[in-house]
Design an enzyme around this catalytic site. Structure first.
Site, PDB file in Angstrom:
ATOM      1  N   GLY A  42       0.981  -1.003  -0.285  1.00 37.81           N
ATOM      2  CA  GLY A  42       0.091  -0.143   0.036  1.00 37.81           C
ATOM      3  C   GLY A  42       0.575   1.643   0.028  1.00 37.81           C
ATOM      4  N   ASP A 103      -5.258   1.067  10.490  1.00 37.84           N
ATOM      5  CA  ASP A 103      -6.036   0.433  10.846  1.00 37.84           C
ATOM      6  C   ASP A 103      -6.639   0.210  12.298  1.00 37.84           C
ATOM      7  OD1 ASP A 103      -8.622   0.083  10.138  1.00 37.84           O
ATOM      8  OD2 ASP A 103      -8.235  -0.766   8.634  1.00 37.84           O
ATOM      9  N   GLY A 105      -4.015  -1.055  13.169  1.00 33.05           N
ATOM     10  CA  GLY A 105      -2.662  -0.718  13.896  1.00 33.05           C
ATOM     11  C   GLY A 105      -1.966  -1.797  14.007  1.00 33.05           C
ATOM     12  N   THR A 107      -0.014  -3.656  11.472  1.00 31.35           N
ATOM     13  CA  THR A 107       1.187  -3.917  10.968  1.00 31.35           C
ATOM     14  C   THR A 107       1.845  -2.951  11.435  1.00 31.35           C
ATOM     15  OG1 THR A 107      -1.122  -4.828   8.901  1.00 31.35           O
ATOM     16  CG2 THR A 107       1.795  -3.508   8.358  1.00 31.35           C
ATOM     17  N   LYS A 131      -7.095   5.410  10.676  1.00 28.44           N
ATOM     18  CA  LYS A 131      -8.563   5.616  11.300  1.00 28.44           C
ATOM     19  C   LYS A 131      -7.735   5.010  12.690  1.00 28.44           C
ATOM     20  CE  LYS A 131     -10.364   2.907   7.918  1.00 28.44           C
ATOM     21  NZ  LYS A 131     -10.693   1.221   7.408  1.00 28.44           N
ATOM     22  N   ASP A 159      -6.084  -0.334  -1.289  1.00 25.59           N
ATOM     23  CA  ASP A 159      -6.772  -1.389  -2.445  1.00 25.59           C
ATOM     24  C   ASP A 159      -8.062  -1.865  -2.136  1.00 25.59           C
ATOM     25  OD1 ASP A 159      -5.624  -3.384  -0.801  1.00 25.59           O
ATOM     26  OD2 ASP A 159      -5.803  -4.668  -2.036  1.00 25.59           O
ATOM     27  N   ARG A 165      -5.731   0.613  -6.615  1.00 29.44           N
ATOM     28  CA  ARG A 165      -4.214   0.568  -5.959  1.00 29.44           C
ATOM     29  C   ARG A 165      -3.381   2.393  -6.908  1.00 29.44           C
ATOM     30  NH1 ARG A 165      -2.865  -2.497  -2.091  1.00 29.44           N
ATOM     31  NH2 ARG A 165      -2.201  -4.839  -2.368  1.00 29.44           N
TER      32      ARG A 165
END
Ligand code: PRP
Length: 176
Positions: A42, A103, A105, A107, A131, A159, A165
């Site tokens: 991403g 998001d 968190g 990752t 987010k 994505d 993307r």
């Protein structure tokens, strides 16, 4: 099911924000030569634009890849590293982790733990989107672009089902 894309952040807003973030980084890394580490996939467009906007000499650009759908050996709340990097890339260097969106968190927190284990001189996080409504593990974002609502966002590297993307702006998806 047809997905409707609703504009959320325009190309111009992204561009202005990338400029702002690069200026903040240039100010803070004035006497250093940091390493940018992007989280695949991403972050690839954000990292490319950020790197080109920075004046600070970047000593290295690396990528790592994580998966939250890891094996049973991965504990809950952790992602697995599916493409790492070697210790010498990190040890003693000023690392800036570049992420497209934080998001839950999971990752980002896993990536930060992994990089910290290699003893960088410093480690900061630059994320384009946050987010917070979805957060499961705490993450400190040192350089942040935008805070977004709890919608599924796509574009500018992000994505949905491998698509979107390539879009130069950021949208959220409405499915009906
Ligand atoms: C997405 C996104 C972040 C991560 C954020 O990556 O690019 O890396 O999820 O989610 P989290 O905060 O809940 O962990 P994804 O795993 O979909 O892989 P991709 O970047 O290859 O699309």
């Amino acid at each position: 099911m047809e997905a409707k894309l609703v504009p959320l952040i325009s190309q111009a807003e992204i561009s202005a924000t990338v400029s702002r973030l690069s200026q903040e980084l240039d100010r803070d890394y004035r006497h250093r030569s940091p390493v940018l580490v992007g989280i695949l996939k991403g972050s690839f467009i954000f990292l490319a634009d950020l790197a080109r906007s920075m004046q600070t000499p970047i000593s290295n650009i690396e990528f790592i890849r994580l998966s939250s759908y890891g094996s049973s050996t991965v504990s809950p709340g952790k992602a697995s590293i599916i493409m790492g990097l070697s210790e010498e890339v990190v040890k003693g260097h000023d690392i800036i982790l570049v992420e497209d969106i934080v998001d839950t968190g999971i990752t980002t927190a896993t990536a930060l733990d992994f990089l910290n284990s290699y003893q960088p001189a410093s480690l900061k996080l630059c994320a384009l989107l946050d987010k917070p409504a979805r957060r499961k593990v705490p993450v400190t974002i040192d350089y942040l672009g935008f805070t977004v609502p709890d919608h599924f966002v796509v574009g500018y590297g992000i994505d949905f089902d491998c698509k979107y993307r390539q879009l130069p702006a950021i949208y959220y998806i409405l499915t009906e």
